[in-house]
Design a protein around this motif. Sequence first.
Motif, PDB file in Angstrom:
ATOM      1  N   THR C 133      36.382  41.324  51.013  1.00 49.15           N
ATOM      2  CA  THR C 133      35.465  40.721  50.050  1.00 49.15           C
ATOM      3  C   THR C 133      34.692  39.576  50.677  1.00 49.15           C
ATOM      4  N   ARG C 134      33.476  39.398  50.198  1.00 46.45           N
ATOM      5  CA  ARG C 134      32.698  38.262  50.677  1.00 46.45           C
ATOM      6  C   ARG C 134      32.552  37.206  49.605  1.00 46.45           C
ATOM      7  N   ARG C 135      33.159  37.470  48.451  1.00 43.67           N
ATOM      8  CA  ARG C 135      33.061  36.478  47.383  1.00 43.67           C
ATOM      9  C   ARG C 135      34.284  35.574  47.464  1.00 43.67           C
ATOM     10  N   TRP C 137      35.534  33.469  45.469  1.00 45.04           N
ATOM     11  CA  TRP C 137      36.413  33.353  44.300  1.00 45.04           C
ATOM     12  C   TRP C 137      37.335  34.563  44.178  1.00 45.04           C
ATOM     13  N   VAL C 138      36.832  35.736  44.568  1.00 46.55           N
ATOM     14  CA  VAL C 138      37.700  36.917  44.556  1.00 46.55           C
ATOM     15  C   VAL C 138      38.830  36.723  45.555  1.00 46.55           C
TER      16      VAL C 138
END
Lengths: 285, 547, 320
Positions: C133-135, C137-138
């Motif tokens: 993932t690049r987010r 918060w995820v």
Amino acid sequence: MTVQLAAPALGRPLVKRLGELTRQPILVASWIVVLVVIGWAVAPGLFTSYSPFDGDTSASFAPPSAEHWFGTDRLGRDLFARSVYGAHTTLTATLLAVLIAFGIGTVVGLVAGFVGGIVDTAVMRVVDVFLAIPSLLLAMVVVSVLGYSTQNIALAVGISSIASFARVMRAQVLAVVTQDYVKAAYGLGVGRLGVMLRHVVPNSLSSVIALAALEVGTAVLAVASLGFLGYGAPPPQPEWGLLVAEGRDYVAVHPWASILPGVALAIVVIATHRISTSYRKEHRR
Amino acid sequence: MTDPSKDPLLRITDLAIDYRSGRREWTPAVRGAGLHVEPGEFVSLVGESGSGKTTLVQGALGLLPAAARICGGSIAYSGVDVTGWNDRRMALVRGNYVGFIPQDPNTSLNPVKKIGQQVIEAVRFNEPEAGNAAQHMEAALESLRTAGLKDAERVFHQYPHELSGGMKQRALIAIALAGKPKIIVADEPTSALDVTVQKVILDHLVRLREELGIGILLVTHDLGVALDRSDRILVMRNGEIVEEGPVHQVLENSADDYTRRLLDAAPARHTGRLRPTSGARPDPATASAVLRAHALTKTYHLRGRGQRRELRALDGADLIVRKGTTHAIVGESGAGKSTLASILVRFTTADSGTVHVGDRELTGLRRGQLREIRRDLQFVFQNPFTSLDPRFTVGKIIAEPLRAFGVATGKARVVELLEAVALDESYLHRLPSQLSGGQRQRVAIARALALNPEILVLDEAVSALDVSVQAQILQLLVDLQAGLGLSYVFVTHDLGVVRLIGDDVTVMKDGAVVETGPVEQVFGSPRHDHTRELLEAIPGVRLAVAR
Amino acid sequence: MEEQREVTRYLALKVGRALFVVWAAFTLTFVLLFVLPANPADLLFDPAEINSIPPEVREQVAESYGFDKPVFLQYFNRLGHALTGDFGNSVQSGRAVTETILDALPSTLVLASGALVLALLIAFVIALVTTSTRRPWVRNLVEALPSGAVSVPVFLSGILMLQIFSFRLGWFPAFGDSGARSVVLPLITLAVPVSGPIAQLLVRSFATEFRSGYVTTSYAKGATRNGIIIRDVFRNASLPALTIAGITFGNLIAGSVITETVFARKGIGRLTQAAINTLDVPLVQGIVVLVAASFALINLIVDLIYPLLDPRLRATLAVA
């Protein structure tokens, strides 16, 4: 298990550190949880006006309310009060267990790693054996020999965690011993004991302390698990694992009696884990 | 100005890159950087650590770490602006259009995959139309051969750990070539390799440029390396390009102050030994021996191995150090020079042979007697980042030997020592993590001087430092030697440095001494082939000529 | 020739260590259970009633178990029998210890192996999500899951499962071990805490491997991020999971003691609890030795297959 090369952030001004804390609300909440629970253990009377032992049998299995935050149990005792008083039993046992494991495990690991050779081999083979028996099982055997009580649970949990402390400390000592600054100290004419006390111990300890912080959570769980299985204090005594076990028989009808004390326990363990993680992160930088 | 049909292979214009240094805080790493590489051109980007050179090429390849961002400027390959392209689109450019040779061959290959497999992937990702497995394999072998691996078939079936550093770097060159790129970017491709291997690899890059007509952008900290082979040179400092021009122009009349300082700091610029800043030192020719090693042998028995499986680290090595002089020990990795240094101070025990300090023999001493010798014989480590305890303040570090011997540990003596290495009282309470590499090495030297030793053994003591810092430390060592009458054993892989500080030199290979004598004699008329080979591989030929 | 001898040496060393662990576990439990207690036979009685039982009866019981013989004789006697797989008879039921254990074993094996598979699945999903993932918060959210998984006590999660999925929703039977449906809740209950340490290790090693040099090389070849995670990072990062096989095994055993208690399932865990509760000394010893032997066997298997998966180790084994 990396050897940390950077120095700990000792010199940072307190104000700045407090400022950083406010950006980590979960860490702050974790500290608050831990401090409150320590408060419960030290002065339970300040947090609840109910007695953990006497209940109103006519008000058995009351659901959670403003009056009884966690509800009441079969005998009408206030479950919040029992949880608050239970903190004392559970936390004292936990503390004792961690101190035993930390104290003995660290020394054993230090000696094995620093002396090396046959001593190391012998110690590690013994550690192998202790690691081969899952700690809950070992603790159950120890308790069965010593007799059922919270102190013995603490002893059993402590003994069964010595091996993992010894192993981490040894690995850390072995890593530190090969560092140039240790070689340099010998080269400067510092004696073996001096090198051990001044360089090896302080630089090895930080990851063992991180483990100890983590172990607090694990030990709370182990103590409560043994209590849940019925090897701890006898029933009228409040103890977290026992509270869950007592409510378990009525879980289909009165779920709160068992679940709320358990949730409180889980929150405490999560909080200690969070603190341990942040300690490790700070010391890895 | 530029003809659109003749766009350069790579053009970076006014590029700015920031690093995240905190929440919503950004620190500039590269500012207003511009460069271009034409077909068949060899361009070098030179800078010291922290200059932003690596960040710049990472930006050009779209390989910036998550904590960095491009905040201005543009990157264009043959006129196609790729600034802000996402991972998927950049993947079409990388390998296909631009090949990359990484810094450390030892970590840059996947350890669990065979070399052939890794090259085939590079072929497969970049082929214009889908081929079959046999074609892939043939192309991969071809690529390995072009990279200069003669035994390509064998290497194809080997794992990275079975290859030497130089062979791994060739395998990486093969990977970079497999996509048939128009330009190759090489980030310090030889800094982890021995000089002789470095020379071969760099010469091969030059040949590839000539044969395939590709452009090459070489990133390096070593001005000598850059000058020897480039058409054009760019110098970077604090995130900005401060100098650009053809080699001869940079050499002869550089407009930039920093570039000139860099040129002056390069060891190849100098002939003859550095002179102490003040005072003179006694004539070394008449000096008596202060440290003598005779027939030292050390064999490491690798764990679990049978009798034939052992490593002869040292094979009958001799060494004589004359009082008040510097004796340099040079050799490539595995030559046994560090083992020798380590035996001299008894960090390691020799299997046989003797070491005399003055008239005392070191080899048979017990722990207590050995400790007394430590007063006269001190050691300085290669890496100032690991040789100082991270928990000790500078004051405590320097006072440690004084404390160990119960000598006066007063603040005055510590400050005196700090001043001897050109630091001052304000450093007393700092931690090593708050010092630069050069400052740390000064602290390490001050610590070694605390007991007034006669001899310092310095193991690659300036190798981890930038050239300009290296020059300062070397000057400091020369000054201290003149002032205190110290004798040095100076272990190094860098023959350029030997010229600056050495009186005598011993050349080692495979655990044995191949040649020893005064520096001028050994360097001027080398008798052994290996010495000659080493001397020829020293980068910076053009620097020496231009003097 | 030489290589073969080295491999044999390596095997002999590892097998020797495994055998030592089993022997030591036997000896340790012997000391704990048969030597330390002043009168081991007294462990067989209910502590509350012990004083009301006449001494003659106690002596008779002690004799019937061989406690009157010298300690060494007892030890070698028991060791000899243990080598043939005989740990004596259960005090409580009178059945042979080995038979009792074998009877309970299949149920636990089903539960533990199922939970292990599920735990690995959870752990790998967590590691892959955090790596790919690049987010932020995820990533932060998913990264926090393993620490939560190990923090919730097994008895609490078991009770919550029962409460929600059996009593409220009625999807699964609450107790017992009849049919495949009855294993679902215990399996999940056990898998969650077991997955925690594996996931933490994998998240760390995926992150470390993703930063290593060969990833840059692969990018430079023209590979995409997801391609690199699958082709290069996955295998290198998964290997370390084998190193905590022992810890995982311990967690599985400890977890099944409690899971089997909460769900009232038959199995080794509940047998252990019963044996401890009734101080069934021979049975306890049998279980501990079995567990230690399984642990040693698992670590032995890991030691033997690790070199096959990592060519570098294979090389050191071949030449070292």
